[in-house]
Design an enzyme around this catalytic site. Structure first.
Site, short mmCIF file in Angstrom:
data_model
loop_
_atom_site.label_atom_id
_atom_site.label_comp_id
_atom_site.label_asym_id
_atom_site.label_seq_id
_atom_site.Cartn_x
_atom_site.Cartn_y
_atom_site.Cartn_z
N GLU A 78 0.84 -1.19 0.00
CA GLU A 78 0.00 0.00 0.00
C GLU A 78 0.88 1.25 0.00
O GLU A 78 1.81 1.35 0.79
CB GLU A 78 -0.89 0.02 1.25
CG GLU A 78 -1.98 1.07 1.20
CD GLU A 78 -2.92 1.00 2.40
OE1 GLU A 78 -4.12 1.20 2.23
OE2 GLU A 78 -2.43 0.75 3.52
N ALA A 135 1.32 -1.25 11.13
CA ALA A 135 0.92 -2.56 10.62
C ALA A 135 0.31 -2.36 9.24
O ALA A 135 0.05 -1.24 8.80
CB ALA A 135 -0.08 -3.24 11.56
N HIS A 147 -7.38 -3.10 14.99
CA HIS A 147 -7.53 -2.27 13.80
C HIS A 147 -7.31 -3.09 12.54
O HIS A 147 -8.11 -3.05 11.59
CB HIS A 147 -6.52 -1.11 13.88
CG HIS A 147 -6.51 -0.19 12.70
ND1 HIS A 147 -7.00 1.09 12.75
CD2 HIS A 147 -6.06 -0.35 11.42
CE1 HIS A 147 -6.86 1.67 11.58
NE2 HIS A 147 -6.28 0.81 10.76
N GLU A 148 -6.21 -3.84 12.50
CA GLU A 148 -5.91 -4.63 11.29
C GLU A 148 -6.92 -5.74 11.09
O GLU A 148 -7.28 -6.07 9.94
CB GLU A 148 -4.49 -5.19 11.38
CG GLU A 148 -3.40 -4.15 11.56
CD GLU A 148 -3.48 -3.01 10.56
OE1 GLU A 148 -3.76 -3.26 9.38
OE2 GLU A 148 -3.25 -1.85 10.98
#
Length: 851
Positions: free
Chosen positions: A126, A271, A304-305
């Site tokens: 990303e 992450a 979150h991930e």
């Protein structure tokens, strides 16, 4: 390079032409330490006769075959793109190339462990870097399936999105000692969430049962030399709690076949949500004692991930202007999950001071932007992973949940996943489901909250009679001229009074606030409390101010709040006022030093110490800075000595004292601590604390190269090497700063993590005049850095080496001259420089108010 910066128009045109069916990616990781082999076979449909391109950032393109016809690589490939002329309705493309290993944390990153010489690889794709590993139509809306085949040394582990197959020993052609892993095809996904992690990683395995009855294998991975510190069972416990919470809330079972969490070296971010193979920064493997705040931060990151497996991986934004659909939701959901499903019940307190603090800072920069941002190209999105996209977006979602109700909100989310799984979406797709579930028209809400920028400020205005009875009460809302939007807010007003020495809530009213002035008749007739707190429970996204009497109460009794969240909101308001130059920074310094010793929340202590450091470095008057910093360091040592032995606060105060120590007596104490003497009872001087103490002595001129070398010999690990690099760059001499500058700016071979550490050391000075010779050189070199380095490396230099500590008019003038010459030729670089300039301008305003 031409073509690296894909525009939205190019992406839209290509998406209209193509439907991608599958990728077959074959990688050979046995060709040495510079390049690896990459062969991609892509099957796709296209508009008959059209032409387009595929992305491939390659060292050498050896072969291009389109529908059985060999194309000359010299004619169609430029090292960034491969042109594809005269497409058929159904196409098969083969691209064979050598790709470069990276040391920047982008593409396929290669790292050698100094402990055992083993090589470790991982991908980071990303925003636009899968094209550094295989030929790909690099944009999120061209989803496909991906099948990886990887040849690597047989003693390695190879991990990707799909479960790892049994390796097949390679034949003589591939070389003895190598094997090939043939993975099954992935589900349909965007290329940026594909992943490859390879090397002699060690792992701990477990499993769970998903809501649809499947057994989901779990894995936790790290380098061999770090695995002894891995607390895998804690990570598995959080993962199970997150799975159960999200599957129930989202009404959709976990969408992938396994869930691996890999802690990898020299990672740039916290992450990355690769589908089924999440990568984390290695500092989340705790080899030394860390504050409880850091443990909580890791937990939030894990959650979150995991949320991204649904928000982002299962359903993906069509283009990067809706990046917030990924990040804001993951940020909100991770805090909600932590508060409702784990031991971190105070997660909303951390959110209020940490995440919202980040959002408020970002939203007051000249580069602030709507949550739904205008993203014209890849350069735009690469600088948009910011406090608006993450923290403000999550804050606004919290506001929306308060407005429509959590049950209805989650019902809309469940319908969203039911309708759009494995697809790409835009803002309207989510809003339509939330509208249907809540019965509310969200178009006006979206226009005000998601499509405009800026943060509002809310203040109470009320009158009382002689008996202290409230005769009128209103809430005033303001906005700055540049971003004048006034918004509706769902919030609570809290009344607090002293009860047995504790400051406790005696009344709470929840209401809607809109416009410049909102009358609150429900509070008329009540007795004025000791403290009136707007936005109690932190439902709204807005800065708050206290009335004079409440402000006086807060200064005297902030430590006496029975609950952590209102205390945090009051402290955050005081910090806002100091940063905005409304109140003297010295008052905030005193407020922190007088009250932090009583703070029980580790994350609040951590943030307050950071804010204390910023106030001393930037906001107090320059002529008073040294004396105030010296006094603050003495107070921090007193706090460390007074804290409970072995407590979290004691550890944080000890570390903060070391970071601030500068006088002869303070450095004597640091020196004694490093020698194992005068250490506060309950503190263990472990290896990471040793590096902090030594670096403090280096900055203070008490230690030099010999001591750094000796410490590195004691800690000959990757972490030790980074600490040593920072310490060398921190040496307070002109030759040391010159050497660091040359390595950072003039050389191009520093790995990303080493560069980051050296920048931190270079800018850690007691004597700011050491940095003055580099101001002009910064502006002379920064455009070339931006043009020739990868995004991550360039941004570290541009932001990290900006002369922020030199808060003078000269710095502003030089910045303005640079920006005038730059013009509009590089919007992303311009944005970063403008943000840094704003920090200097804000510092000067705060200094002027510090009287």
């Amino acid at each position: 390079m031409p073509g690296l910066n894909l525009t939205r128009d190019e992406a839209r045109t290509r998406a209209d032409l193509l439907t991608v069916h599958s990728y077959e990616v074959t990688l050979d990781l046995t060709r040495g330490d510079r390049v690896f082999g990459s062969t991609t076979v892509v099957s796709f449909a296209a508009e008959q006769g059209a032409s387009t391109f595929i992305d491939a950032v390659a060292d050498t393109v050896h072969r291009v075959e389109l529908n059985g016809v060999e194309l000359d690589p010299a004619e169609v490939a430029d090292g960034v793109r491969v042109q594809l002329p005269v497409l058929a309705a159904s196409n098969t493309l083969v691209v064979e190339a050598d790709m470069l290993y990276m040391n920047t944390g982008e593409g396929l990153h290669r790292f050698t462990d100094p402990v055992d010489g083993e090589v470790y690889l991982y991908t980071q794709f990303e925003v636009p870097d899968s094209r550094r590993v295989f030929a790909v139509f690099e944009q999120p809306d061209l989803k496909s399936t991906f099948r990886f085949s990887v040849t690597a040394p047989s003693h390695w582990d190879v991990i990707s999105n799909m479960p790892t197959p049994e390796p097949v020993p390679a034949g003589p052609a591939e070389g003895a000692g190598n094997s090939t892993w043939y993975f099954e095809p992935t589900p349909t996904m965007s290329s940026y969430v594909t992943a490859l992690i390879a090397g002699p990683y060690q792992s701990v395995r477990s499993e769970l049962t998903s809501s649809d009855g499947r057994t989901i294998p779990l894995g936790v991975f790290a380098r061999k030399s770090l695995m002894q510190y891995m607390d895998a069972e804690n990570i598995f416990a959080l993962t199970r709690q997150g799975f159960e919470f999200y599957e129930e809330q989202f009404g959709t079972p976990y969408p992938f076949g396994k869930y691996d969490q890999l802690f990898v070296p020299e990672f740039n971010a916290g992450a990355m949500e690769n589908a089924g193979a999440v990568t984390f920064v290695e500092t989340y493997v705790f080899r030394s004692r860390v504050p409880d705040a850091t443990v909580e931060r890791r937990a939030i990151t894990i959650l979150h991930e995991l949320a991204h497996m649904w928000f982002g991986d299962l359903v993906t934004m069509r283009w990067w202007n809706d990046l917030w659909l990924n990040e804001s939701f993951a940020e909100f959901m991770s805090t909600l999950a932590a508060a409702e499903a784990t031991e971190f019940e105070q997660a909303w307190t951390t959110f209020a001071i940490l995440e919202k603090g980040w959002a408020y800072r970002q939203d007051q920069l000249p580069s602030t932007h709507p949550i739904v941002a205008q993203i014209n190209d890849l350069e735009d999105v690469q600088v948009n992973f910011d406090g608006i996209t993450y923290a403000k977006g999550a804050s606004v979602l919290k506001q929306l949940v308060a407005w429509v109700g959590q049950d209805r909100f989650m019902e809309g989310v469940r319908q969203y996943f039911a309708k759009h799984s494995w697809k790409n979406t835009e803002l309207v797709d989510l809003l339509s489901e939330l509208e249907a579930a809540s019965g509310r028209d969200l178009k006006a809400w979206s226009a005000l909250w998601l499509e405009t920028a800026g943060v509002n400020t809310l203040s109470p205005e009320f009158t009382t009679d002689d008996d202290g009875t409230i005769t009128s009460f209103a809430i005033l809302q303001t906005a700055i001229e540049a971003f004048p939007t006034l918004r509706p807010h769902r919030l609570a007003v809290g009344f607090y009074d002293l009860d047995g020495g504790a400051l406790v809530r005696t009344h709470r009213l929840e209401l809607d606030v809109d416009g410049e002035r909102t009358e609150v008749p429900e509070l008329v007739g009540r007795t004025r409390p000791a403290l009136v707190l707007l936005n109690d429970d932190d439902l709204a996204y807005a800065k708050i101010r206290l009335d004079p009497a409440s402000l006086k109460t807060s200064v005297l009794h902030v430590k006496d709040f029975r609950d952590s969240l209102p205390r945090t909101l009051v402290l955050a308001s005081a910090w806002d006022a100091a940063r905005d130059g409304e109140t003297p920074a010295r008052d905030y310094v005193e407020l922190v030093l007088q009250n932090i010793g009583a703070e029980s929340d580790s994350s609040v202590v951590l943030v307050l110490l950071r804010q204390l450091a910023s106030a001393l470095a930037f906001y107090v008057r320059p002529e008073d800075r040294e004396a105030m910093a010296d006094a603050a360091a003495d107070r921090l040592l007193d706090l460390a000595l007074a804290a409970d032995a072995g407590s979290d606060a004691q550890l944080q105060f000890t570390r903060a004292f070391s970071a601030h120590a500068r006088t002869a007596s303070q450095l004597d104490t640091v020196e004694a601590m490093l020698a194992g003497e005068r250490v506060p009872e309950g503190i263990t001087v472990d290896q990471d604390l040793r590096w902090e103490l030594l670096t403090s002595l280096v900055v203070g001129g008490r230690a030099g190269e010999a001591q750094i070398d000796a410490e590195l010999a004691r800690d000959s690990t990757a972490t030790g090497a980074l600490a040593a690099a920072a310490a060398r760059a921190a040496l307070p001499t002109a030759p040391a700063k010159e050497a660091a500058w040359a390595a950072l700016v003039e050389s191009t071979d520093l790995p990303n993590a080493t560069q980051r550490s050296m920048i931190a050391g270079f800018t850690r000075v007691h004597d700011r005049s050491l940095l003055e010779p580099f101001v002009e050189r910064y502006f002379a070199s920064v455009q070339d850095v931006w043009a020739t380095r990868t995004h991550e490396i360039a941004q570290q230099i541009v932001v990290g080496l900006y002369p922020s500590l030199l808060t003078t008019q000269d710095t502003l003038d030089r910045t303005d001259a640079f920006l005038a010459a730059l013009g509009d030729s590089s919007p992303s670089l311009r944005r970063l420089i403008l943000e840094s300039r704003d920090g200097v301008e804000r510092a000067r305003k705060a200094q002027a108010a510090d009287r």
